[in-house]
Design an enzyme around this catalytic site. Sequence first.
Site, mmCIF file in Angstrom:
data_model
loop_
_atom_site.group_PDB
_atom_site.id
_atom_site.type_symbol
_atom_site.label_atom_id
_atom_site.label_comp_id
_atom_site.label_asym_id
_atom_site.label_seq_id
_atom_site.Cartn_x
_atom_site.Cartn_y
_atom_site.Cartn_z
ATOM 1 N N ARG A 354 -16.587 -14.153 62.210
ATOM 2 C CA ARG A 354 -16.318 -14.403 63.471
ATOM 3 C C ARG A 354 -15.260 -14.996 64.293
ATOM 4 N NH1 ARG A 354 -21.375 -18.368 65.870
ATOM 5 N NH2 ARG A 354 -23.144 -16.909 64.942
ATOM 6 N N ARG A 360 -20.281 -21.839 74.142
ATOM 7 C CA ARG A 360 -21.222 -23.312 73.996
ATOM 8 C C ARG A 360 -20.758 -24.288 72.486
ATOM 9 N NH1 ARG A 360 -25.773 -20.075 71.389
ATOM 10 N NH2 ARG A 360 -26.831 -19.776 73.522
ATOM 11 N N ASP A 361 -20.393 -23.877 72.129
ATOM 12 C CA ASP A 361 -20.310 -24.636 70.272
ATOM 13 C C ASP A 361 -19.175 -25.281 70.923
ATOM 14 O OD1 ASP A 361 -22.534 -23.432 69.117
ATOM 15 O OD2 ASP A 361 -21.309 -21.693 68.159
ATOM 16 N N TRP A 483 -29.467 -22.152 74.443
ATOM 17 C CA TRP A 483 -28.984 -23.609 72.713
ATOM 18 C C TRP A 483 -30.059 -22.245 71.966
ATOM 19 C CZ3 TRP A 483 -31.892 -24.740 68.761
ATOM 20 C CH2 TRP A 483 -30.358 -25.284 68.160
ATOM 21 N N ASP A 485 -30.252 -18.905 69.890
ATOM 22 C CA ASP A 485 -29.693 -17.855 70.451
ATOM 23 C C ASP A 485 -30.737 -16.708 70.375
ATOM 24 O OD1 ASP A 485 -26.776 -18.787 69.923
ATOM 25 O OD2 ASP A 485 -26.638 -18.733 67.989
ATOM 26 N N LYS A 628 -33.243 -21.552 59.506
ATOM 27 C CA LYS A 628 -32.402 -21.011 60.641
ATOM 28 C C LYS A 628 -33.605 -21.356 61.834
ATOM 29 C CE LYS A 628 -29.096 -18.395 61.269
ATOM 30 N NZ LYS A 628 -27.775 -18.342 61.821
ATOM 31 N N THR A 701 -20.293 -26.443 62.239
ATOM 32 C CA THR A 701 -22.442 -26.325 62.967
ATOM 33 C C THR A 701 -21.868 -27.154 63.958
ATOM 34 O OG1 THR A 701 -24.382 -27.174 62.311
ATOM 35 C CG2 THR A 701 -22.519 -27.658 60.782
ATOM 36 N N GLY A 702 -22.456 -27.106 65.237
ATOM 37 C CA GLY A 702 -23.113 -28.294 65.563
ATOM 38 C C GLY A 702 -23.893 -29.534 65.521
HETATM 39 C C1 GLC Z 1 -25.658 -21.499 65.569
HETATM 40 C C2 GLC Z 1 -25.067 -20.974 66.935
HETATM 41 C C3 GLC Z 1 -24.800 -21.748 68.107
HETATM 42 C C4 GLC Z 1 -26.740 -21.646 68.407
HETATM 43 C C5 GLC Z 1 -27.459 -21.965 67.534
HETATM 44 C C6 GLC Z 1 -28.620 -22.401 67.459
HETATM 45 O O1 GLC Z 1 -25.276 -22.616 64.665
HETATM 46 O O2 GLC Z 1 -23.592 -21.138 66.774
HETATM 47 O O3 GLC Z 1 -24.191 -21.172 69.073
HETATM 48 O O4 GLC Z 1 -27.424 -22.689 69.204
HETATM 49 O O5 GLC Z 1 -26.769 -21.488 66.074
HETATM 50 O O6 GLC Z 1 -29.246 -20.547 67.776
#
Ligand code: GLC
Length: 796
Positions: A354, A360-361, A483, A485, A628, A701-702
């Site tokens: 990447r 968004r991140d 949010w 993915d 995930k 990570t977020g």
């Molecule tokens: C990953 C992506 C993020 C997304 C999250 C949930 O962390 O980087 O953009 O919001 O997955 O799918």
Amino acid sequence: MQFGHFDDEAKEYVVTRPDTPRPWSNYLGSTEYGAIITNNAGGYSFYRSAANGRFLRLRSNAVPLDQPGRYFYLRDRQSGEFWSASWQPVGKPLDRYKSVCRHGTAYTVITSQYDSIEMEATYFVPLGQTFECWRLRVTNRSQKARTISVYTYCEFASVGSLYNDLVNLQYSMFVNKADMIDGMLAIASHPYEPMDPANPASPGRYWMKLIGAPVAAFETLRDHFLGNYGTYANPEALASGKLTNFQTAGENVVGVQQADLDLKPGETRELLILLGLGTPDSHGKAVVGQFGNPQRCQIELDKLKQSWHSLLESVRVKTPDAEFDSMVNVWNAYNALITYAWSRSASLIYNGERDGLGFRDTVQDFLGVTASLKEKMRDRLELMLTGQVESGGAMPLLKPFSHKPGHEPAPAKEHFRSDDALWFFNAVPAYVAETGESDFYNKVLPYADHGQATVLGHLRRALEFNLERVGRNGLPCGLAADWNDCCNLGYTGESVMVAFQVRFGLGVYADIAAHLKLPQEEKWAVDQREKLDKAIQGICWDGQWFIWATGKDGTIYGTKNLEEGKVYINTQAWAVISGAATPAQAALAMKSMKEYLFTPYGLMLSAPPFEKTPKSIMGGVVYNKGIKENAGIFNHPQSWAVMAECILGHGDQAYEYYRAFMPAAYNTRAEIRQIEPYAHAQTTYATCSPNAGKARVPWLTGTVAWSYFAAVQYILGIRPEIDGLRIDPCIPKAWPGFEMRRDFRGRKITIKIANPSGKCKGIRNLKVNGKIIPGNLLPISELTDGAVIEARIEGD
Ligand code: GLC
């Protein structure tokens, strides 16, 4: 099991056992010169981009995960025995090899002992520079004289493109070259192309210099050093200790330089390796002239520490939970700065595939650094605002080095995600509240494709984008994804998460408009919100919790009638955060969240896991159960649950959720998460997986920004607002109180919270330097340097 401890005084994590369950990383350098290093000296380096500016190689997903790296091999010339200055790669038995690694703020020190030889290897990139420094101190702790040879080792990528370097070998093996020029190794990709002096890494030019002893011999061809069937643990050249001084043209290039040390008992010798961008003539010699001595190296290391430490001084807390303090004061704050720098582009897991800033991140990442970076954030925030297109949506990915606002193509209709620009409603007010720059809302900035607007105008377009794209129930469309993915609802399917985000955004917009004295704008937002509330209440409440979506065909997702994905964390938490839930709904939704989603390692994203739901609705069905987006413990939304509980005044529940995913809470049982107990992770296996408890995708990570934000602004509740500092903690009943030192709008203040009657929340007045102020907002007028603010939690 415990593999190390926090040293908050030094702002370091000390790894006391090198055989950590996975390599534990740290970051060096800056966004110009980036580098990763692990507790066993594994890792890689790159110029600007791990994907396209790679020069020190790492072999992704090898065993172990972090090889090769920046190694020092040591060889006793009398016995012929050899080992490394970090436990790996040679990996001597741990009953005879001792090693402690101190990961600090953008530097790492590994101290080891073997066979009465002590080694201390320090790695860092001097502040603002485009070279790295490895310092090795070798001490003879034995009673006799020793003859020790040191061999450096790193592997140069053949070309900057990660893909070509690792995969396209029919090309990359033949474009690189290594020479020894005036005692300095010179490495080149595309050796006959002239170098652009303004961009020393393009085409790749690197130099490497050994300082502190003559270069006894060198090697540039990997085959010669490791041998065709040798390994990093057992390089063939170390059997004899003889190098060939071969200058290779093509094949795998390595940086091996030998220094022969004769050490009397007790004697210490120091070697430096400097390695950087450019050729010896363009950069190397000048850098070595300036920085190539031990005194300068120490000065640079001290300067680097000071610079990072000063960023971490903005918020300092003392609570009854030392692990919580280590996170807030050092590691979560530092992790947030690293994530802000690298987005999702460089780690042992994001090994360079990447590139650029995920929209968004990146917009969410601001929340982790507002207090430490303050005004320094502004350029990046403006950059992201120019990644929004005129229609109000945003480019999913922004390339900071080539982005041209006003000239970027708008994404195709089907590529828009429904949430991208909505995160501005968190980031922009946080920036303004921290800095007090309310004028920022009037700043005119271009859109990515064409046109321009004030920042306030950008915010309004963001809302309009979703308000103009609604489905059959009047809720915002899910578009390519929200949010999540994997939540692929398309143009007519509706995302309830986005509905709540829009509701939240409308509230924020109304407040900003009120502050800017724009009553019509305020009224617009309030009216839109009322309309949206009707749609939300019309369809989203399922009796015990909120649904998460409606499909194109009108199917409701996240309902009691379905077997899988019944309850979804985001729509419960955001119903509360956005204020959409009635008090009765909020209480039930949070109860259901706990009942269906909570595990000892955190809350699952949703449950039960997906097996039959179509991929076209929930792409998460491709993942194994319990990881995930398929009922995994996604760590990013944990903080939203924490915030929601804090809003509702449930300090004990918020804290329980927080500790369940807080890395430091696993320090003494690090084998469960396996990854660094000082770094946040994207996802953790839930209890429905055979890998339960293992946390994955550390560092970028977020989770990082939100966990910091939730801890500081919700649990501790010290929240900057445009008119002052809100003091609204929501802590566990058992905490007798806490203290925070905060650097806010140029003043250093101390906040002391007492909780004498064991409540969670509820501050009725503040005592500022002895004066009583009703309510819990510390107004700017009372904000003086050195002010001490005292408050008591009294309950609602
Ligand atoms: C990953 C992506 C993020 C997304 C999250 C949930 O962390 O980087 O953009 O919001 O997955 O799918």
